[in-house]
Design an enzyme around this catalytic site. Structure first.
Site, PDB file in Angstrom:
ATOM      1  N   HIS A 261      -1.356  -1.482   0.637  1.00 53.06           N
ATOM      2  CA  HIS A 261      -0.466  -0.470   0.062  1.00 53.06           C
ATOM      3  C   HIS A 261      -1.118   0.173  -1.166  1.00 53.06           C
ATOM      4  CE1 HIS A 261       3.043  -1.142   2.520  1.00 53.06           C
ATOM      5  NE2 HIS A 261       3.179  -2.406   2.161  1.00 53.06           N
TER       6      HIS A 261
ATOM      7  N   HIS B 153      -3.586   2.725  -0.257  1.00 51.34           N
ATOM      8  CA  HIS B 153      -2.916   3.930   0.232  1.00 51.34           C
ATOM      9  C   HIS B 153      -2.549   4.829  -0.951  1.00 51.34           C
ATOM     10  CE1 HIS B 153       0.186   5.470   3.447  1.00 51.34           C
ATOM     11  NE2 HIS B 153      -0.748   6.355   3.182  1.00 51.34           N
TER      12      HIS B 153
ATOM     13  N   HIS C  24      -2.408  -7.808   2.250  1.00 46.93           N
ATOM     14  CA  HIS C  24      -1.407  -6.851   2.724  1.00 46.93           C
ATOM     15  C   HIS C  24      -0.983  -5.899   1.610  1.00 46.93           C
ATOM     16  CE1 HIS C  24       2.204  -5.548   5.075  1.00 46.93           C
ATOM     17  NE2 HIS C  24       2.699  -5.392   3.848  1.00 46.93           N
ATOM     18  N   GLU C  25      -0.569  -6.462   0.486  1.00 44.04           N
ATOM     19  CA  GLU C  25      -0.076  -5.608  -0.595  1.00 44.04           C
ATOM     20  C   GLU C  25      -1.182  -4.718  -1.154  1.00 44.04           C
ATOM     21  OE1 GLU C  25       2.963  -5.095  -1.160  1.00 44.04           O
ATOM     22  OE2 GLU C  25       3.662  -6.700   0.147  1.00 44.04           O
TER      23      GLU C  25
END
Length: 680
Positions: A474, A477, A470-471
């Protein structure tokens, strides 16, 4: 060390790769002078803009503003990252000084009427799409900040912003302290029955690190649910651990009760001040003000989405509770849920999450899982840079390159919990990508994994594996950003869109090719038993009633705090919390909210005020995107390039929902989310 023999490293751009901050040259004494120099520099630059006798143009006004404040940006990026990840006593004391100064400076900039008038005078004709969007966003930022308010209202607004900044810092620091103090110290190892040998060793090491001469320490992660509750067979140990978790910041989790009163009082005060601020700016509540710039069209639209989901989730949670009670042979309490839920998962789905940990070793999950999936999908590669130094000895750094060998940026990993790190997991940027400034992204992921004894492997829970993926979503991104203006770079998107790319990246956890590459027994090298992934996927719907209800409990509590009208202070925060959960229909004793008021860092110190709904709002796009990948061939370079080019690289340079439509070829569909959550 003096300024004479230690030039302030923030006064010029770093000469290290990708302008990685030179942490070896940075001392605590550098921060405050750098902030002061940064404030002065940007104000001088703004004076030059507003006093320019030439007519306002994009170049001499908007572009000049975008380039202003370089020193301030450098020091702020480093300082607030360090405050969260290695907040020593010195750093915490300095944060209490710096945070209100930063808020005051921001107001001085955003409430500058001359600068705003000059922005209004800039012609939009002839600008390309990204430049026109930058001009429009600057104009909006001034109006949202209150530049049009009369003088007395502006002065009160400045006071409120300063107070809120100080209180937010205090809240964060008290929550970190309360979490450390509430960790459960156990003397008899028999009370830890059910935990693995590695977990017991980690608890022993944590006790020594915290200054205990003997025994074992079960440290707390930020959310309410604690991983050890899945395995502990002793019901009384489970009860104590759960009560320690939910009591943080509420009095019962503190050594003398005072910390809880302080934290709850801070929360109530902040909610009241935010309501007053919203009213000054013309909104009925902080929730309405906070949601106005998001992708959600309105507060009413958020409630319209949450209401039917809440009813379905609570119904499913009650059915799950009945099943767990039958399994346990007694009514289920909150500290029983995870333990018996794992039993159902083992008995009915053949999945024992605790038994899978030997296959989830941190370095393998990271390099052979997270990095491998990114390489297969996007062609990017990773090179460990041991020659580059992080802000803490536990920080590791990788150079990230594109498929053609060109530099993409740097990725820092800070994975272990420590007393100086706030709870939870997050991504931040030290340097943001910008074609204007010719910078590459430098991003960091922070997790809170208990550190094992020296020489022992770091074995992750399945939830921690999810967090790693998940992290890093980021991080991608931020790394993939390909925009001209820093204001639009990477994750500088609306809050209810920012979780979308990170949630999408979770899809590769159980993708057969990826799973086979990282999930190998840390001793034997054996792959996961055949069929494990299929069992995990089959079991995915089990527990969704609980998971969705605990999430919605936090979401609706957040909205309740931020829908308060001005002039209606809360005198009993715990009573308010209970009433808010009851009114929303999520007051299930066995399913406490994911965060209670006393440790809800997201909304009182993390920028998510009235925004915790963002996770499920983003999940609509996430679930639809996962369906798109599966329908179009899954883990392929073509799919990765399409996702990167149409969406991940664009930051806020285009409307986020337009970027999604460019990627998917249509607007989002809610059906995949409802199916995933078992709500159909």
């Amino acid at each position: 060390m003096t300024e004479e023999n230690s030039p302030n490293p923030f006064l010029m751009a770093s000469t290290l790769d990708c302008q990685l901050p030179d942490f070896t040259a940075i001392d605590v004494e550098h921060y405050l002078p750098a902030f002061e120099a940064g404030f002065a520099q940007q104000m001088a630059e703004i004076v030059a803009i507003t006093e320019d006798p030439a007519a306002a143009t994009f170049e001499n006004t908007v572009l000049a503003m975008e380039r202003s404040g370089a020193v301030l940006m450098r020091v702020a990026k480093v300082f607030f990252n360090i405050a969260g990840s290695h907040g020593t006593t010195e750093i915490q004391a300095l944060e209490a000084i710096v945070a209100p100064l930063v808020a005051e400076h921001a107001d001085t900039v955003r409430l500058n009427a001359a600068l705003y008038e000059r922005m209004l005078a800039v012609p939009a004709q002839g600008l390309d799409a990204e430049a026109a969007r930058l001009l429009e966003e600057y104009r909006k930022s001034f109006t949202r900040a209150g530049v049009a308010l009369p003088g007395p209202s502006q002065e009160r607004l400045r006071e409120l912003n300063g107070q809120l900044s100080s209180l937010s810092t205090e809240f964060s620091q008290l929550v970190m302290q309360a979490g450390n103090e509430a960790a459960l110290h156990v003397l008899d190892v028999a009370l830890l029955d059910g935990l693995s040998t590695d977990d017991v060793a980690t608890a022993a090491a944590a006790a020594r690190a915290a200054g205990h001469a003997d025994g074992y320490l079960l440290t707390l992660i930020l959310p309410t649910a604690q991983p050890a509750l899945e395995a502990l067979t002793n019901r009384e140990t489970r009860r104590k651990l759960h009560l320690a978790s939910v009591g943080r910041g509420s009095g019962s989790g503190d050594s003398d009760g005072s910390g809880g009163s302080n934290v709850l009082g801070l929360a109530a005060t902040m909610a009241s001040l935010r309501a007053e601020k919203a009213a000054l700016l013309g909104f009925s509540s902080e929730a309405e003000r906070s949601i106005e710039p998001q992708t959600a069209p309105s507060l009413a639209a958020v409630h319209a989405m949450l209401t039917p989901i809440t009813a379905a989730a609570v119904r499913n949670a009650r059915l799950e509770a009945e099943k767990l009670a039958a399994t346990a042979g007694h009514p289920i309490e909150a500290w029983d849920w995870a333990f018996y839920s794992e039993q159902v998962r083992r008995d009915e789905y053949g999945v024992d999450l605790a038994a899978l940990r030997p296959w989830f070793e941190l370095d393998s999950v990271l390099e052979n899982g997270v990095f491998y999936a990114a390489t297969q999908l996007y062609g990017i590669t990773f090179k460990r840079r041991s020659d580059l130094i992080g802000y803490h000895p536990e920080v590791r750094i990788w150079e990230v390159s594109n498929a053609d060998g060109s530099t993409l940026g740097l990725f820092l990993g800070d994975f272990f919990t420590r007393e100086t790190k706030r709870g939870g997991a997050w991504m931040n940027s030290f340097v943001e990508q910008s074609f204007l400034e010719e910078t590459h992204a430098v991003v960091v992921n922070n997790l809170n994994i208990p550190k094992p004894p020296a020489g022992e492997p770091t074995l992750l829970t399945f939830d921690e594996v999810v967090t790693c993926f998940h992290e890093f979503g980021h991080a991608l991104h931020g790394l993939f950003s390909a925009v001209r203006y820093p204001k639009f770079s990477g994750t500088n998107v609306p809050r209810d869109f920012v979780e979308y790319p990170s949630q999408v990246n979770e899809m590769w956890i159980l993708w057969p090719e990826v799973l086979a590459n990282y999930a190998k027994h840390h001793h034997t090298g054996e792959p996961l038993p055949v069929g494990t992934a299929e069992k995990l996927e089959a079991a995915a719907l089990w527990g969704q009633g609980f998971a969705t209800t605990e999430y919605l409990g936090a979401t609706l509590l957040d909205l309740a705090w931020h829908e308060l009208p001005p002039g209606a202070p809360v005198t009993d925060p715990l009573a308010f919390e209970a009433a808010a959960l009851a009114s929303a229909g999520v007051d299930l004793a066995a399913v406490p909210p994911r965060y209670r008021t006393g440790y809800f860092n997201h909304i009182f110190a993390g920028g998510y005020a009235a925004g915790y709904y963002s996770y499920i709002w983003s999940e609509v796009l996430d679930a639809d995107t996962v369906a798109w990948f599966k329908a179009n061939g899954g883990l392929s370079r073509a799919n990765g390039e399409h996702f990167r080019t149409t969406l991940l690289s664009r930051g806020f340079s285009v409307d986020p929902l337009q970027a999604f439509a460019d990627f998917a070829g249509r607007d989002a569909d809610t059906a995949p989310l409802l199916a995933r959550r078992g709500l159909v």
